[in-house]
Design an enzyme around this catalytic site. Structure first.
Site, mmCIF file in Angstrom:
data_model
loop_
_atom_site.group_PDB
_atom_site.id
_atom_site.type_symbol
_atom_site.label_atom_id
_atom_site.label_comp_id
_atom_site.label_asym_id
_atom_site.label_seq_id
_atom_site.Cartn_x
_atom_site.Cartn_y
_atom_site.Cartn_z
ATOM 1 N N GLU A 1 38.646 46.807 28.437
ATOM 2 C CA GLU A 1 39.021 48.197 28.173
ATOM 3 C C GLU A 1 40.443 48.357 27.656
ATOM 4 O O GLU A 1 40.716 49.221 26.801
ATOM 5 C CB GLU A 1 38.829 49.044 29.449
ATOM 6 C CG GLU A 1 37.406 49.469 29.720
ATOM 7 C CD GLU A 1 36.612 48.435 30.498
ATOM 8 O OE1 GLU A 1 35.547 48.787 31.008
ATOM 9 O OE2 GLU A 1 37.068 47.263 30.600
ATOM 10 N N GLU B 1 30.737 45.927 34.882
ATOM 11 C CA GLU B 1 30.742 46.767 36.074
ATOM 12 C C GLU B 1 29.326 47.045 36.564
ATOM 13 O O GLU B 1 29.077 47.097 37.780
ATOM 14 C CB GLU B 1 31.500 48.062 35.781
ATOM 15 C CG GLU B 1 32.983 47.816 35.588
ATOM 16 C CD GLU B 1 33.746 49.013 35.049
ATOM 17 O OE1 GLU B 1 34.861 49.266 35.527
ATOM 18 O OE2 GLU B 1 33.224 49.705 34.141
#
Length: 253
Positions: A128, A108
């Site tokens: 995640e 990210e």
């Protein structure tokens, strides 16, 4: 500036290095604050034209420091979000130089930059879900904009990473290099820093912000970004330098 984030300047380029190599540069609250402060410096310093974000020790960033998370720490900045940059970036361009893993929040962070250069051994992914978490630092929003929906969904739901060559094929990154990514990032940064600063900021802003502009209102939305550029001293200097066959001397006004 914390020792978890190191800064260096050269020829108008600010290099920002996440400095937690023993933890594969996993992001902490302190490091996020350090990156946010570096972005403020980039934005406010007239002599700085662009930045490179990289990691020490052969890793870019392995995401959030899970030990810190278990202790109640979230590595976010109030304005910049995860890592100090995922929800706000300066008007000036930022290049991610990725060696090794850019996973979870690390991916990210890279996506929050404007260009990505990667070593051939780099890996990108949002794992995640493998930890019962969600890629809430921008990955789940950015990837469907950058990839076909099916591919974005696969990355999100399997948590499996992809390599640098595959990321290049998909258009997620700009360059793949055999050596340290920062070396090629510096070449790109020099090419960027040679250009007009007002034009750079306007160009970055339009590319980033125009996702949702309706096609019949493009000029209406674009005009505030560009009108001051065309009437600037730099615009006249660029034209004059071209006619005189010399390097422009930018004033940023």
């Amino acid at each position: 500036m914390s020792e978890e984030v190191l800064l260096a300047e050269c020829d108008g380029v600010l290099e920002v290095t996440i400095n937690r190599p023993e933890q594969r540069n996993a992001m902490t609250k302190v490091a996020a604050a350090g990156i946010a402060a570096a972005m403020d410096r980039l934005e406010s310093a007239d002599h700085l034209r662009c930045a490179i974000l990289t990691g020490a020790g052969g890793s870019f960033c392995a995401g959030m420091d899970l030990k810190g998370f278990l202790n109640g720490e979230l590595p976010v900045d109030e304005r910049g979000g995860f890592g100090g940059i995922c929800t706000w970036t300066p008007g000036k361009p930022i290049i991610a130089a990725v060696d090794g893993p850019a996973l979870a929040g690390g991916f990210e962070l890279a996506l929050a930059c404007d260009l990505i250069v990667a070593n051939k051994n780099a890996r990108f992914g949002i794992p995640e879900v493998k930890r019962g978490l969600v890629a809430a630092g921008g990955g789940l929003v950015q990837l469907p904009r950058l990839l076909p929906r099916a591919l974005a969904m696969e990355l999100a739901l399997t948590g499996e990473p992809i390599g640098a060559e595959r990321a290049l094929e998909l258009g997620l990154i700009n360059r793949v290099t055999d050596g340290p990514a920062v070396e090629v990032a510096r070449e790109l940064a020099r090419a960027i820093a040679a250009n007009g600063p007002l034009a750079l900021a306007a160009s970055k802003g339009i590319v980033r912000d125009s996702w949702l502009w309706p096609i019949d209102r493009i000029n209406e939305h674009q005009t505030p970004y560009v009108e001051h550029v065309f009437t600037s001293e730099d615009a006249r200097e660029g034209a004059r330098a071209f006619a005189e066959k010399r390097t422009p001397v930018w004033k940023g006004r």
